[in-house]
Design an enzyme around this catalytic site. Structure first.
Site, mmCIF file in Angstrom:
data_model
loop_
_atom_site.group_PDB
_atom_site.id
_atom_site.type_symbol
_atom_site.label_atom_id
_atom_site.label_comp_id
_atom_site.label_asym_id
_atom_site.label_seq_id
_atom_site.Cartn_x
_atom_site.Cartn_y
_atom_site.Cartn_z
ATOM 1 N N HIS A 237 -5.845 -0.819 4.455
ATOM 2 C CA HIS A 237 -5.452 0.597 4.477
ATOM 3 C C HIS A 237 -6.712 1.398 4.796
ATOM 4 C CE1 HIS A 237 -3.294 4.117 2.163
ATOM 5 N NE2 HIS A 237 -4.230 4.602 2.945
ATOM 6 N N CYS B 277 -3.623 7.969 7.390
ATOM 7 C CA CYS B 277 -4.238 6.639 7.303
ATOM 8 C C CYS B 277 -3.336 5.606 7.991
ATOM 9 C CB CYS B 277 -4.405 6.208 5.857
ATOM 10 S SG CYS B 277 -5.493 7.243 4.880
ATOM 11 N N THR C 21 0.849 -1.194 0.000
ATOM 12 C CA THR C 21 0.000 0.000 0.000
ATOM 13 C C THR C 21 0.886 1.245 0.000
ATOM 14 O OG1 THR C 21 -2.030 0.981 0.845
ATOM 15 C CG2 THR C 21 -0.435 0.287 2.509
#
Lengths: 161, 294
Positions: free
Chosen positions: A45, A28, A22
């Site tokens: 994620h 995040c 990711t």
């Protein structure tokens, strides 16, 4: 082969050739879980701590939020034969902009939400690289369960979690 | 040793600002823009007209009927939306060079700039401010200084990062300490050379709110906040990461609480997905692939 996980997405795999990745975690959080016995792993994620913000959206896309995404990540791994007590858990992201901790603190809240869920469910975080003002990319190798974090910058420093 | 003379010398070789975008910037200040004026601006660039139709028919607008002409686009989308499309299409050339001082990916700066423009739109809607092409444009242009400064940041990256880490200052402040000039000042200088409208130039110069003058115009605060929120969203982050200062007074000014910020990020996620066609203006092939991926 790379499986790319976008914002508010997850990928789960038991294919040895897969590396789940990711890109660009800001505030995040990326959660990687792995069962070394059956070699099943997954990477989530998520963007925000709590689906009470928008229940509809949470139902539509559980991966948007910690409280809906994390249980989903575990369940999907269970469906491939993973067991909870064997899971290795690694976490990265949750960065913050500079300044006091009182504002713009979605990164911290994202991390707090995860800790709360894990505490409630007796899940231990193995290793983590969270906070600061770094941008990170996270990798999970399905063959080995190894997790790397690359700090985005000129060195492209890569650390193993 | 200060790099300022070297940096300023590099401005002498600044290419001209793309003509279509330049002429469109002038239209931003006019209360009314006629279809004739828009046609005049884009008629010399068939690629832009093609872009307008492509974008008008994309998920970005989600119109139910297909648009075949510039005239129809203007009727259905309105002047402000059309101005955004023309400026975004016209400005791509500016962003086509890689900026390795900040982004490993060739299109990194373009993607961050488009994101910031979209974020200004999302914020304007949330704050019930008029959704004007000026805000979008300021978001798109806020980091143009990085185009020129990239080369110098690349040379001195480690020293800049050391200052960020040891002194706990923002990446921009560290640029100023190490290079003698930062990317916001640099962008302001470029905007001056290119004769941008004043509001736009000031939004570029002050978008990190490091001078009191920054607080004279809501547009500047809006661009600042949009930029910060884009960093938090995380996609297309550069080597400067999130090393910029969050000022709570800006949140207070707009009456935003943390929950509002969360909602804005949520909305931005959808807007970002739908706007892949804008990212794709730079290198159409790549854009199609990305649009399909979503």
């Amino acid at each position: 082969m790379q499986l790319v996980v976008g914002v508010a997405e997850m990928r789960v795999s038991n294919q040895h050739e897969h590396v789940v990745i990711t890109h660009a975690l800001g505030s995040c959080i990326g959660v990687a879980i792995y069962d070394p016995l059956v070699k099943v792993g997954g990477l989530l994620h998520y963007m925000l701590p709590d689906s009470s913000l928008d229940v509809e959206k949470g139902r539509e896309n559980p991966c948007m939020f910690a409280d809906t995404g994390i249980p989903r990540l575990f369940r999907e791994c269970y469906s491939l034969g993973a067991l909870k007590h064997r899971m290795l858990v690694k976490v990265a992201g949750g960065s913050q902009v500079l300044g006091g901790p009182e504002h713009f603190n979605i990164g911290r809240r994202n991390y707090a939400a995860l800790r709360k869920i894990f505490l409630k469910n007796n899940v231990l975080i193995g290793r983590e690289d969270v906070g600061g003002s770094k941008a990170r990319t996270m990798y999970l190798e399905i063959a080995t369960g190894k997790v790397w974090v690359k700090v985005i910058g000129q060195n492209q420093t890569i650390i193993e979690l | 040793m200060s790099l300022v003379p070297q940096v300023l010398r590099s401005l002498k070789n600044l290419p001209p600002f793309p003509m279509v975008a330049q002429r469109t910037l002038v239209l931003l200040n006019k209360p009314e823009v006629s279809i004739q004026e828009l046609v005049e601006v884009v008629k010399f660039d068939p690629a832009i007209t093609a872009n307008i139709l492509r974008i008008s028919n994309s998920a970005y607008f989600g119109l139910r009927r297909e648009i075949h002409s510039l005239h129809q686009a203007l009727l259905l989308l309105g002047t402000q939306e059309l101005l955004k499309i023309i400026i975004a299409s016209g400005a791509t050339r500016l962003f086509s060079a890689p900026t390795p001082g900040y982004f490993a990916e060739r299109q990194g700066l373009w993607r961050h700039s488009v994101s910031c423009a979209l974020m200004v739109d999302v914020l304007s809607r949330e704050l019930s401010l008029p959704d004007q092409a000026t805000g979008f444009t300021a978001g798109l242009m806020h980091d143009i200084g990085k185009i020129v400064l990239s080369l110098f940041v690349e040379q001195k990256f480690h020293e800049i990062m050391e200052v960020v880490e040891q002194q706990g200052v923002s990446f921009q402040a560290a640029e100023k300490i190490i290079l003698g000039v930062d990317h916001a000042e640099m962008g302001g200088e470029m905007a001056r050379i290119w004769d941008f409208p004043d509001r736009l130039r000031l939004a570029i110069t002050y978008h990190h709110l490091d001078k009191p003058e920054a607080y004279t115009d809501d547009l500047i605060l809006l661009v600042y906040l949009a930029d910060i929120l884009c960093l938090m969203f995380g996609q297309d982050l550069g080597s400067d990461g999130l090393a910029y200062t969050g000022y709570p007074e800006v949140l207070r000014h707009f009456h935003l609480r943390e929950r509002n910020l969360q909602r804005i990020l949520l909305q931005f996620g959808s807007a970002w997905d739908e706007a892949q066609i804008l990212f794709g203006l730079m290198g159409q092939q790549d854009g199609v692939q990305r649009a399909n991926r979503g």
